[in-house]
Motif scaffolding. Sequence first.
Motif, PDB file in Angstrom:
ATOM      1  N   UNK A  42      -6.492   9.414  -7.966  1.00  0.00           N
ATOM      2  CA  UNK A  42      -6.887   9.550  -9.373  1.00  0.00           C
ATOM      3  C   UNK A  42      -6.150   8.651 -10.355  1.00  0.00           C
ATOM      4  N   UNK A  43      -4.874   8.359 -10.127  1.00  0.00           N
ATOM      5  CA  UNK A  43      -4.127   7.558 -11.086  1.00  0.00           C
ATOM      6  C   UNK A  43      -3.873   6.136 -10.590  1.00  0.00           C
ATOM      7  N   UNK A  44      -4.737   5.661  -9.698  1.00  0.00           N
ATOM      8  CA  UNK A  44      -4.656   4.298  -9.179  1.00  0.00           C
ATOM      9  C   UNK A  44      -5.912   3.541  -9.556  1.00  0.00           C
ATOM     10  N   UNK A  46      -6.280  -0.571 -19.217  1.00  0.00           N
ATOM     11  CA  UNK A  46      -6.578   0.673 -18.500  1.00  0.00           C
ATOM     12  C   UNK A  46      -5.522   1.744 -18.720  1.00  0.00           C
ATOM     13  N   UNK A  47      -4.252   1.329 -18.758  1.00  0.00           N
ATOM     14  CA  UNK A  47      -3.153   2.297 -18.782  1.00  0.00           C
ATOM     15  C   UNK A  47      -2.332   2.285 -20.072  1.00  0.00           C
ATOM     16  N   UNK A  48      -2.622   1.348 -20.972  1.00  0.00           N
ATOM     17  CA  UNK A  48      -1.890   1.301 -22.229  1.00  0.00           C
ATOM     18  C   UNK A  48      -0.624   0.480 -22.191  1.00  0.00           C
ATOM     19  N   UNK A  49      -0.295  -0.078 -21.054  1.00  0.00           N
ATOM     20  CA  UNK A  49       0.901  -0.907 -20.939  1.00  0.00           C
ATOM     21  C   UNK A  49       1.321  -1.056 -19.495  1.00  0.00           C
ATOM     22  N   UNK A  50       2.361  -1.858 -19.270  1.00  0.00           N
ATOM     23  CA  UNK A  50       2.946  -2.036 -17.938  1.00  0.00           C
ATOM     24  C   UNK A  50       4.467  -1.935 -18.095  1.00  0.00           C
ATOM     25  N   UNK A  51       5.094  -1.140 -17.243  1.00  0.00           N
ATOM     26  CA  UNK A  51       6.543  -0.964 -17.292  1.00  0.00           C
ATOM     27  C   UNK A  51       7.270  -1.739 -16.199  1.00  0.00           C
ATOM     28  N   UNK A  52       6.617  -1.848 -15.038  1.00  0.00           N
ATOM     29  CA  UNK A  52       7.258  -2.459 -13.870  1.00  0.00           C
ATOM     30  C   UNK A  52       6.255  -3.354 -13.156  1.00  0.00           C
ATOM     31  N   UNK A  53       6.722  -4.525 -12.743  1.00  0.00           N
ATOM     32  CA  UNK A  53       5.942  -5.419 -11.875  1.00  0.00           C
ATOM     33  C   UNK A  53       6.632  -5.472 -10.519  1.00  0.00           C
ATOM     34  N   UNK A  54       5.871  -5.284  -9.444  1.00  0.00           N
ATOM     35  CA  UNK A  54       6.420  -5.403  -8.090  1.00  0.00           C
ATOM     36  C   UNK A  54       5.763  -6.594  -7.400  1.00  0.00           C
ATOM     37  N   UNK A  55       6.541  -7.624  -7.156  1.00  0.00           N
ATOM     38  CA  UNK A  55       6.071  -8.803  -6.426  1.00  0.00           C
ATOM     39  C   UNK A  55       6.259  -8.555  -4.934  1.00  0.00           C
ATOM     40  N   UNK A  56       5.175  -8.133  -4.304  1.00  0.00           N
ATOM     41  CA  UNK A  56       5.235  -7.769  -2.889  1.00  0.00           C
ATOM     42  C   UNK A  56       4.421  -8.704  -1.995  1.00  0.00           C
ATOM     43  N   UNK A  57       3.387  -9.343  -2.533  1.00  0.00           N
ATOM     44  CA  UNK A  57       2.527 -10.194  -1.706  1.00  0.00           C
ATOM     45  C   UNK A  57       3.358 -11.239  -0.965  1.00  0.00           C
ATOM     46  N   UNK A  58       3.105 -11.395   0.329  1.00  0.00           N
ATOM     47  CA  UNK A  58       3.883 -12.343   1.115  1.00  0.00           C
ATOM     48  C   UNK A  58       3.121 -12.848   2.325  1.00  0.00           C
ATOM     49  N   UNK A  59       3.659 -13.906   2.901  1.00  0.00           N
ATOM     50  CA  UNK A  59       3.058 -14.533   4.076  1.00  0.00           C
ATOM     51  C   UNK A  59       4.179 -14.912   5.025  1.00  0.00           C
ATOM     52  N   UNK A  97       0.834  -1.206   0.000  1.00  0.00           N
ATOM     53  CA  UNK A  97       0.000   0.000   0.000  1.00  0.00           C
ATOM     54  C   UNK A  97       0.868   1.255   0.000  1.00  0.00           C
ATOM     55  N   UNK A  98       1.944   1.248   0.798  1.00  0.00           N
ATOM     56  CA  UNK A  98       2.843   2.409   0.831  1.00  0.00           C
ATOM     57  C   UNK A  98       3.465   2.649  -0.536  1.00  0.00           C
ATOM     58  N   UNK A  99       3.838   1.572  -1.221  1.00  0.00           N
ATOM     59  CA  UNK A  99       4.426   1.711  -2.553  1.00  0.00           C
ATOM     60  C   UNK A  99       3.407   2.252  -3.551  1.00  0.00           C
ATOM     61  N   UNK A 100       2.171   1.764  -3.475  1.00  0.00           N
ATOM     62  CA  UNK A 100       1.126   2.253  -4.373  1.00  0.00           C
ATOM     63  C   UNK A 100       0.918   3.754  -4.182  1.00  0.00           C
ATOM     64  N   UNK A 101       0.847   4.194  -2.933  1.00  0.00           N
ATOM     65  CA  UNK A 101       0.682   5.625  -2.659  1.00  0.00           C
ATOM     66  C   UNK A 101       1.860   6.431  -3.187  1.00  0.00           C
ATOM     67  N   UNK A 102       3.077   5.935  -2.942  1.00  0.00           N
ATOM     68  CA  UNK A 102       4.283   6.684  -3.306  1.00  0.00           C
ATOM     69  C   UNK A 102       4.419   6.821  -4.823  1.00  0.00           C
ATOM     70  N   UNK A 103       4.203   5.725  -5.543  1.00  0.00           N
ATOM     71  CA  UNK A 103       4.279   5.792  -7.004  1.00  0.00           C
ATOM     72  C   UNK A 103       3.218   6.757  -7.548  1.00  0.00           C
ATOM     73  N   UNK A 104       2.031   6.715  -6.966  1.00  0.00           N
ATOM     74  CA  UNK A 104       0.964   7.606  -7.418  1.00  0.00           C
ATOM     75  C   UNK A 104       1.347   9.066  -7.177  1.00  0.00           C
ATOM     76  N   UNK A 105       1.936   9.356  -6.024  1.00  0.00           N
ATOM     77  CA  UNK A 105       2.373  10.717  -5.716  1.00  0.00           C
ATOM     78  C   UNK A 105       3.411  11.213  -6.711  1.00  0.00           C
ATOM     79  N   UNK A 106       4.197  10.283  -7.231  1.00  0.00           N
ATOM     80  CA  UNK A 106       5.257  10.636  -8.180  1.00  0.00           C
ATOM     81  C   UNK A 106       4.763  10.656  -9.625  1.00  0.00           C
ATOM     82  N   UNK A 107       3.463  10.499  -9.818  1.00  0.00           N
ATOM     83  CA  UNK A 107       2.895  10.648 -11.140  1.00  0.00           C
ATOM     84  C   UNK A 107       2.786   9.384 -11.966  1.00  0.00           C
ATOM     85  N   UNK A 108       3.091   8.237 -11.377  1.00  0.00           N
ATOM     86  CA  UNK A 108       2.956   6.979 -12.098  1.00  0.00           C
ATOM     87  C   UNK A 108       1.499   6.526 -12.105  1.00  0.00           C
ATOM     88  N   UNK A 109       1.139   5.754 -13.130  1.00  0.00           N
ATOM     89  CA  UNK A 109      -0.098   4.990 -13.083  1.00  0.00           C
ATOM     90  C   UNK A 109       0.154   3.752 -12.237  1.00  0.00           C
TER      91      UNK A 109
END
Length: 277
Positions: A46-48, A71-84, A16-28
């Motif tokens: 708006x861009x999430x 939705x966004x026209x492409x994907x540039x980066x994948x972040x594998x964060x899900x964990x247990x 969640x922190x990464x999603x917020x931070x990337x959005x703040x920096x203008x990423x989709x």
Amino acid sequence: MNKTVLITGSSSGIGKAAARYFAEKGWNVAATMRTPSKETELAGLPNVRLFRLDVMDADSIRQAITDARTAFGGIDVIVNNAGYGAVGVFEAATPEQIQRQFDTNVFGVMNVIREILPYFREKRDGTIINVTSMGGLITFPIYSVYHGTKWAVEGFSEALSFELRPFNIRVKNIEPGAIKTDFYERSMDLFRKDGLTDYDEYIRVTYANSQKAGADAPGPEVVAKKIFQAANDRSFRLRYPAGGQSPMLLALRRMVPLSWFHGIVRSVVEKGFRPAV
């Protein structure tokens, strides 16, 4: 055109922190999770966009990737964060707990990468970021199964980076130390076995010391910033320690003999433990 990142496990903590931070920096941001209907905070940015993704469900992974590209026209980066995270002495772990830990932390990462590779390979570009842990290179008491998963991802990622470099696909591992998230509360599962009491005092002491490290640690924002740095790094650098402890401990592990390092670990994590004689 804004860049797009897809993040797994975005419902809490580092994701969640990464999603917020990337959005703040203008990423989709394609923020994925198993139950998007429960998420309210990210849905208001708006861009999430939220997408359902279960790392153990190949169909959901494929659908999330397809929907994010639409939705966004492409994907540039994948972040594998899900964990247990499941902790405790190995003898108390059930086969189901061990399987779940490897399913989520290892096979889940592989599942997501397998589905994104044809797309990245076709466009001859892409970045795969795996949130591993400093625990993928060093170890601590009562984390044996967890460490097994993180060491597996570290080895897998390092070998995979050779295979993907000819296609200009970068593999990057984020290696946090202790981070103050719900990993130490809601997300952590403690191994227990009825009738097994010989480890009780050892578990009590080491678990308490581990919990204290989590309580005193920085928040997930420091890891989000490191993920963002890696996402913007066009080099083929593999490892990115994150948080105050991780760079120091990983450097120390490289510099001193293993017996010395283990002595340091025991002095901290086993502090207060007195074995019965």
